[in-house]
Design a protein around this motif. Structure first.
Motif, PDB file in Angstrom:
ATOM      1  N   THR A  89       0.801  -1.210   0.000  1.00  0.00           N
ATOM      2  CA  THR A  89       0.000   0.000   0.000  1.00  0.00           C
ATOM      3  C   THR A  89       0.846   1.278   0.000  1.00  0.00           C
ATOM      4  O   THR A  89       0.581   2.199  -0.754  1.00  0.00           O
ATOM      5  CB  THR A  89      -0.902   0.009   1.254  1.00  0.00           C
ATOM      6  OG1 THR A  89      -1.504  -1.263   1.377  1.00  0.00           O
ATOM      7  CG2 THR A  89      -1.976   1.068   1.118  1.00  0.00           C
ATOM      8  N   CYS A  90       1.878   1.307   0.818  1.00  0.00           N
ATOM      9  CA  CYS A  90       2.531   2.579   1.110  1.00  0.00           C
ATOM     10  C   CYS A  90       3.840   2.783   0.369  1.00  0.00           C
ATOM     11  O   CYS A  90       4.312   3.916   0.228  1.00  0.00           O
ATOM     12  CB  CYS A  90       2.797   2.685   2.608  1.00  0.00           C
ATOM     13  SG  CYS A  90       1.430   2.079   3.601  1.00  0.00           S
ATOM     14  N   VAL A  91       4.454   1.654  -0.068  1.00  0.00           N
ATOM     15  CA  VAL A  91       5.798   1.713  -0.636  1.00  0.00           C
ATOM     16  C   VAL A  91       5.959   2.687  -1.802  1.00  0.00           C
ATOM     17  O   VAL A  91       6.947   3.392  -1.887  1.00  0.00           O
ATOM     18  CB  VAL A  91       6.272   0.286  -0.998  1.00  0.00           C
ATOM     19  CG1 VAL A  91       7.411   0.307  -1.987  1.00  0.00           C
ATOM     20  CG2 VAL A  91       6.678  -0.440   0.258  1.00  0.00           C
ATOM     21  N   PRO A  92       4.992   2.775  -2.728  1.00  0.00           N
ATOM     22  CA  PRO A  92       5.203   3.647  -3.888  1.00  0.00           C
ATOM     23  C   PRO A  92       5.584   5.079  -3.500  1.00  0.00           C
ATOM     24  O   PRO A  92       6.406   5.685  -4.174  1.00  0.00           O
ATOM     25  CB  PRO A  92       3.861   3.602  -4.611  1.00  0.00           C
ATOM     26  CG  PRO A  92       3.284   2.294  -4.230  1.00  0.00           C
ATOM     27  CD  PRO A  92       3.736   2.043  -2.824  1.00  0.00           C
ATOM     28  N   CYS A  93       4.979   5.630  -2.455  1.00  0.00           N
ATOM     29  CA  CYS A  93       5.314   6.999  -2.075  1.00  0.00           C
ATOM     30  C   CYS A  93       6.358   7.045  -0.959  1.00  0.00           C
ATOM     31  O   CYS A  93       7.356   7.739  -1.054  1.00  0.00           O
ATOM     32  CB  CYS A  93       4.060   7.739  -1.604  1.00  0.00           C
ATOM     33  SG  CYS A  93       2.841   7.909  -2.917  1.00  0.00           S
ATOM     34  N   HIS A  94       6.110   6.306   0.107  1.00  0.00           N
ATOM     35  CA  HIS A  94       6.988   6.432   1.267  1.00  0.00           C
ATOM     36  C   HIS A  94       8.234   5.568   1.169  1.00  0.00           C
ATOM     37  O   HIS A  94       9.084   5.629   2.039  1.00  0.00           O
ATOM     38  CB  HIS A  94       6.215   6.134   2.544  1.00  0.00           C
ATOM     39  CG  HIS A  94       5.160   7.152   2.857  1.00  0.00           C
ATOM     40  ND1 HIS A  94       5.455   8.449   3.222  1.00  0.00           N
ATOM     41  CD2 HIS A  94       3.813   7.084   2.837  1.00  0.00           C
ATOM     42  CE1 HIS A  94       4.324   9.129   3.426  1.00  0.00           C
ATOM     43  NE2 HIS A  94       3.312   8.316   3.188  1.00  0.00           N
ATOM     44  N   VAL A 101      10.212  10.594  -0.483  1.00  0.00           N
ATOM     45  CA  VAL A 101      10.949  11.115  -1.625  1.00  0.00           C
ATOM     46  C   VAL A 101      11.153  12.599  -1.383  1.00  0.00           C
ATOM     47  O   VAL A 101      10.178  13.330  -1.213  1.00  0.00           O
ATOM     48  CB  VAL A 101      10.160  10.900  -2.938  1.00  0.00           C
ATOM     49  CG1 VAL A 101      10.904  11.524  -4.105  1.00  0.00           C
ATOM     50  CG2 VAL A 101       9.915   9.425  -3.165  1.00  0.00           C
ATOM     51  N   PRO A 102      12.394  13.066  -1.351  1.00  0.00           N
ATOM     52  CA  PRO A 102      12.665  14.468  -1.046  1.00  0.00           C
ATOM     53  C   PRO A 102      11.870  15.387  -1.969  1.00  0.00           C
ATOM     54  O   PRO A 102      11.821  15.183  -3.173  1.00  0.00           O
ATOM     55  CB  PRO A 102      14.166  14.612  -1.293  1.00  0.00           C
ATOM     56  CG  PRO A 102      14.697  13.236  -1.118  1.00  0.00           C
ATOM     57  CD  PRO A 102      13.616  12.302  -1.547  1.00  0.00           C
ATOM     58  N   GLY A 103      11.228  16.360  -1.365  1.00  0.00           N
ATOM     59  CA  GLY A 103      10.487  17.324  -2.158  1.00  0.00           C
ATOM     60  C   GLY A 103       9.084  16.865  -2.510  1.00  0.00           C
ATOM     61  O   GLY A 103       8.267  17.656  -2.959  1.00  0.00           O
ATOM     62  N   ASP A 140       8.947  21.728   5.272  1.00  0.00           N
ATOM     63  CA  ASP A 140       7.571  21.869   4.828  1.00  0.00           C
ATOM     64  C   ASP A 140       7.328  21.036   3.587  1.00  0.00           C
ATOM     65  O   ASP A 140       8.157  20.988   2.677  1.00  0.00           O
ATOM     66  CB  ASP A 140       7.270  23.354   4.528  1.00  0.00           C
ATOM     67  CG  ASP A 140       7.133  24.129   5.824  1.00  0.00           C
ATOM     68  OD1 ASP A 140       6.650  23.539   6.801  1.00  0.00           O
ATOM     69  OD2 ASP A 140       7.576  25.305   5.858  1.00  0.00           O
ATOM     70  N   TRP A 141       6.187  20.384   3.579  1.00  0.00           N
ATOM     71  CA  TRP A 141       5.804  19.543   2.459  1.00  0.00           C
ATOM     72  C   TRP A 141       4.447  19.996   1.974  1.00  0.00           C
ATOM     73  O   TRP A 141       3.649  20.500   2.747  1.00  0.00           O
ATOM     74  CB  TRP A 141       5.725  18.066   2.869  1.00  0.00           C
ATOM     75  CG  TRP A 141       6.973  17.576   3.515  1.00  0.00           C
ATOM     76  CD1 TRP A 141       7.361  17.789   4.798  1.00  0.00           C
ATOM     77  CD2 TRP A 141       8.008  16.842   2.903  1.00  0.00           C
ATOM     78  NE1 TRP A 141       8.584  17.226   5.039  1.00  0.00           N
ATOM     79  CE2 TRP A 141       9.011  16.616   3.870  1.00  0.00           C
ATOM     80  CE3 TRP A 141       8.207  16.313   1.616  1.00  0.00           C
ATOM     81  CZ2 TRP A 141      10.173  15.916   3.611  1.00  0.00           C
ATOM     82  CZ3 TRP A 141       9.365  15.602   1.371  1.00  0.00           C
ATOM     83  CH2 TRP A 141      10.337  15.415   2.345  1.00  0.00           C
TER      84      TRP A 141
END
Lengths: 205, 218, 449
Positions: A89-94, A101-103, A140-141
């Motif tokens: 579930t989470c791996v693609p982004c986190h 992923v920076p930025g 900040d994100w």
């Protein structure tokens, strides 16, 4: 090895006599060694044979030993289930490392949100998603996280939260299924993603 | 002869030959899962080119070997891992790194294609032969293929040409990326802490597994 | 058959040489898919085992049975047909492997069509050999015949079993490595070793003009090998149940003792010969006996619990199998062929220097091929076991020694090329002189293309 140089490398051609068999006694040493080996081999197998059971591999010596290592208590089960949910579930982004992923996607490793004493805020993020600016670890994100309400059930959300709160050096209490269930019931009418400002209003304790 | 037949054929065939996918215990996930079709084709390429003559696909336990420390596997591999492979490619010598859990640490298909095309580009001094015959060097048409490899100038083909992986190359990469043996099994437990809070051991594994994402480190 | 087997040996070794050079310069010949390293290694192994070792082993076994039974091969035409079929099978296996149809199983590298051809060919020859054995005119069985007979029975059993289970995909993946390992071990440890032991049991006493030292030792050596060798073969695998690796270790120890008994028997036999007139052909057997003894000691040492883990997946096991396959089996069979060829053609080898060169190059080649590999296995293993050593460094550390292996293979290759050339010379000479009909082996040379 004394090659007969008188003729061209003669290799006994044409000699019709056949070798006979001698009757020399066999050295007793061979019998003794064999007997000892069979004894030692038996001893060896009793400790290294895994009881001839085909479910015993590697350094394990018996099924009892394996049974002791099999996951038993709830916590371990939940953690492992969380790892599995996280993986799909989470791996693609986190990212598998939880570093994000920076930025783009904030890290979970060392995140104050993830390791809050109670999981009330992150449980809401997982349930309904998140949008807009948020500060994580002093950075900040600004991005959007989708909602998982319809995809993951309470047990899975509790497991994945427990997992991210205790993986990669993170340290926080496990999340109970009942807590997630309660939050879901509380926010069942909500239909949009959370913002950081809204979340900060929710008590952390 | 019959002793050997019984112990070495009959018993294994009965005991191992009848294995079926099982639920990996903590997560209840069925294991092993069939490989995706493309990865299955890749297994044939892997077999046909004798990749097995250099790469093992069997990790040993962290207590008796360095396999865990090298990030090759998080647990030892057992017969269950090879259930759906025909044939399993266990291997016997490590002239190249172990691949039993390669999917977990080599998750970058682009990197793998480059490595397959010419290992020297990404790992200087590698002993692996280049598999250029799995790639096609062709004239660039229109904007060129989106799959073309990004090559450093010294490895690039003549101007106006690009290097594109064939289906075979993509399949074998898909296969390597499908190699996973990181679900705990009864006969191959993944030691975890007894309490639910600090997953120190598992943490270290995950950290080492992720830090080895760059295979050059191995 | 003799010529064909040496031809395959040469071809196989040449492929091995290319593969070996590739290890040093990975880009060498890299652009041809059929010459990629992995395919070459399989092809080399199949050619050595099936093209050379088993074929030469069969030829020698046939010859021994006829010779020791004082009988004539009943149906030479069928034997020739079998030999031709066998070589078609080997050729098919070679082409299929290079074309990428390999099964990926060590020692059973070729797919079903080639395997079936080989099986039929073997059956034909084996039945004739066994018929001949039954019709022998000498009642007592000399030890050589025990081994030859065992090999003739054993191979069809294990080969059919393994082919049936493995190549037709009847097994679930988890059982495949076990059956493949079982087959490989039986094939090399019992069948090929058996043919080689049988040959040595005949030629050592024969060439040193002495009676065989001890009947009791031969019995001991025979039974320990036959009973325990089939239980081994899993010392270099990790993903099999523990009882298999444990049993393998024990079986390796017992087989080592049995092989040492055989080696000791040979040693006492040639030692008894005090005259200086023994045949130079004996040197092959002296060398191969030495290799056998070394293999037995190293094999047992390598499976000791303290070493097995370090040595797993290293060059050590490659070195060990080179020692057994090329060192013992290869040299024994080459020595036997040297003698058999001259005996059959009733001629001596045309050139002494060629013969000596072959002898020296073969022995030296095998020694230089296998010793460094065994020696560097420990380095390889220790480097692999230390996670602080990067993997690439661990492999690179073994390369200075590995270079020696390439040189050894080159020497071996040159030696076999000479042998083939020499053999052709001999055959031509025999054909030209043609004073006597050459009993039954001449038609078989049809098999050598």
């Amino acid at each position: 090895m004394k090659p007969d140089r008188s003729k061209n490398f003669p290799v006994n051609a044409g000699d019709e006599t056949e070798p006979s068999i001698g009757t020399a006694e066999m050295p007793v040493a061979f019998i003794v060694i064999l007997a000892l080996l069979i004894f030692a081999g038996g001893m060896f197998l009793s400790s290294n044979g895994g009881g001839f059971n085909s479910t015993v591999y590697g350094q394990y010596s018996s099924t009892n030993e394996l049974a002791a290592l099999a996951p038993q208590d709830e916590g371990n089960k939940q953690f492992a289930q969380g790892r599995e949910v996280y993986g799909r579930t989470c791996v693609p982004c986190h990212q598998p490392s939880g570093a994000g992923v920076p930025g783009q996607f904030p890290p979970l490793v060392g995140s104050e949100w993830v390791q809050a004493p109670k999981a009330d805020r992150i449980a809401r993020i997982v349930l309904d998603g998140l949008q807009g600016p948020i500060a994580v670890k002093g950075t900040d994100w600004n991005n959007v996280m989708v909602r998982w309400k319809e995809v993951l059930n309470d047990e899975e959300i509790a497991a994945v939260l427990t997992y991210v709160r205790n993986e990669w050096g993170n340290k926080a209490d496990a999340v109970k299924v009942e807590d997630v269930k309660a939050i879901r019931a509380l926010e069942k009418d909500r239909n949009e993603a959370w913002t950081s400002a809204e979340l900060l209003k929710i008590a952390d304790q | 002869m019959s002793v050997s037949w019984y112990t070495m054929v009959f018993k294994p065939v009965l005991e191992l030959g009848r294995q079926t996918p099982v639920a990996s215990q903590p997560s209840n996930q069925i294991y092993p899962q069939p490989r995706p079709g493309f990865a299955k084709q890749g297994a044939d390429i892997y077999r046909a080119n004798g990749c097995v003559t250099c790469h093992t696909q069997q990790a040993r336990d962290g207590n008796t070997s360095s396999d865990k420390a090298r990030g090759w596997g998080v647990r030892l591999t057992v017969a269950q891992d090879y259930l759906l492979d025909q044939p399993p490619q266990l291997g016997w010598i490590r002239l190249g790194p172990d691949l039993s859990n390669a999917g977990a640490r080599l998750a970058d298909a682009k990197y793998q294609l480059l490595h397959l095309y010419n290992p020297q580009m990404v790992m200087k001094g590698s002993k692996m032969p280049p598999y250029k015959f799995l790639f096609e060097t062709r004239k660039i048409r229109n904007q060129g293929s989106s799959e073309a490899l990004t090559l450093a100038p010294e490895y690039s083909p003549a101007a106006g040409y690009e290097v594109v992986p064939t289906d075979n190359a993509k399949a074998v990469v898909a296969y390597v990326m499908s190699l996973r043996s990181d679900l705990p099994l009864f006969e191959a437990p993944m030691p975890q802490p007894k309490t639910n809070a600090p997953a120190t051991d598992a943490t270290n594994n995950a950290a080492s597994a992720t830090s080895t994402n760059s295979p050059a480190a191995k | 058959m003799v010529g064909a087997s040496v031809l395959w040996l040469l071809l196989g070794s040449a492929l091995g040489l290319i593969a070996s050079v590739k290890m040093h310069g990975p880009h060498f010949l890299a652009d041809f898919s059929f010459l990629t390293y992995g395919r070459l290694v399989f092809a080399q192994n199949a050619l050595f085992l099936y093209g050379f070792a088993l074929q030469a082993g069969l030829a020698v076994a046939l010859w021994l049975i006829a010779r020791l039974g004082r009988s004539v091969i009943p149906n030479a035409t069928l034997v020739s047909a079998g030999a031709i079929l066998w070589n078609i099978g080997v050729l098919a296996a070679l082409l299929l492997i290079l074309a990428g149809e390999t099964t990926g199983l060590w020692r059973l590298e070729f797919p079903a069509p080639a395997a079936m051809t080989l099986f039929i060919a073997f059956i034909v020859i084996a039945i004739i050999a066994l018929m001949n054995l039954k019709a022998r005119n000498v009642q007592t069985m000399y030890p050589s015949l025990w081994f030859a007979q065992t090999g003739l029975f054993w191979f069809p059993w294990v080969f059919a079993g393994a082919t049936y289970l493995l190549l037709f995909g009847l097994l679930r993946g988890s059982a495949v490595p076990v059956i493949a390992g079982w087959y490989g071990q039986n094939f090399v440890g019992v069948v090929l070793s058996g043919f080689a032991l049988g040959a040595a049991y005949y030629f050592v006493p024969k060439l040193s003009n002495q009676p065989l030292h001890s009947h009791a030792l031969a019995v001991f050596g025979f039974w320990t090998v036959i009973i325990f060798a089939p239980l081994g073969g899993f010392s270099n695998v990790s993903a099999v149940p523990r009882w298999l690796t444990g049993l393998s270790a024990v079986s390796q120890w017992v087989v080592s003792v049995g092989m040492l008994a055989n080696a000791y028997n040979f040693y006492c036999t040639w030692k008894a010969d005090r005259s200086a007139s023994s045949s130079p052909g004996l040197s092959y057997f002296k060398a191969s006996t030495g290799m056998l003894a070394l293999w037995a000691v190293l094999g047992a040492w390598g499976t000791l619990p303290s070493n097995s883990n370090t040595l797993m997946f290293t060059h050590f096991h490659t070195g060990l199998s080179v020692l057994l396959e090329y060192g013992f089996i290869g040299l024994t069979l080459l020595g036997s062929l040297t003698v058999v060829a001259t005996t059959l053609m009733k001629l001596e080898w045309p050139s002494a220097s060629f013969s000596k060169a072959h002898l020296i190059l073969s022995i030296l080649g095998v020694a230089v091929m296998s010793f460094p590999l065994c020696a560097v296995g420990m380095t390889h293993g220790l480097a692999l076991a230390d996670p602080s050593v990067p993997f690439l460094d661990a492999v690179k550390r073994t390369f200075p020694m590995f270079a020696l292996t390439t040189i050894g293979l080159l020497l071996f290759c040159i030696g076999q090329a000479l042998f083939l050339l020499h053999f052709v010379q001999l055959a031509v000479k025999s054909f030209v002189s043609c004073c006597r009909p050459i009993e039954w082996i001449t038609p078989e040379k049809g098999g050598s293309k």
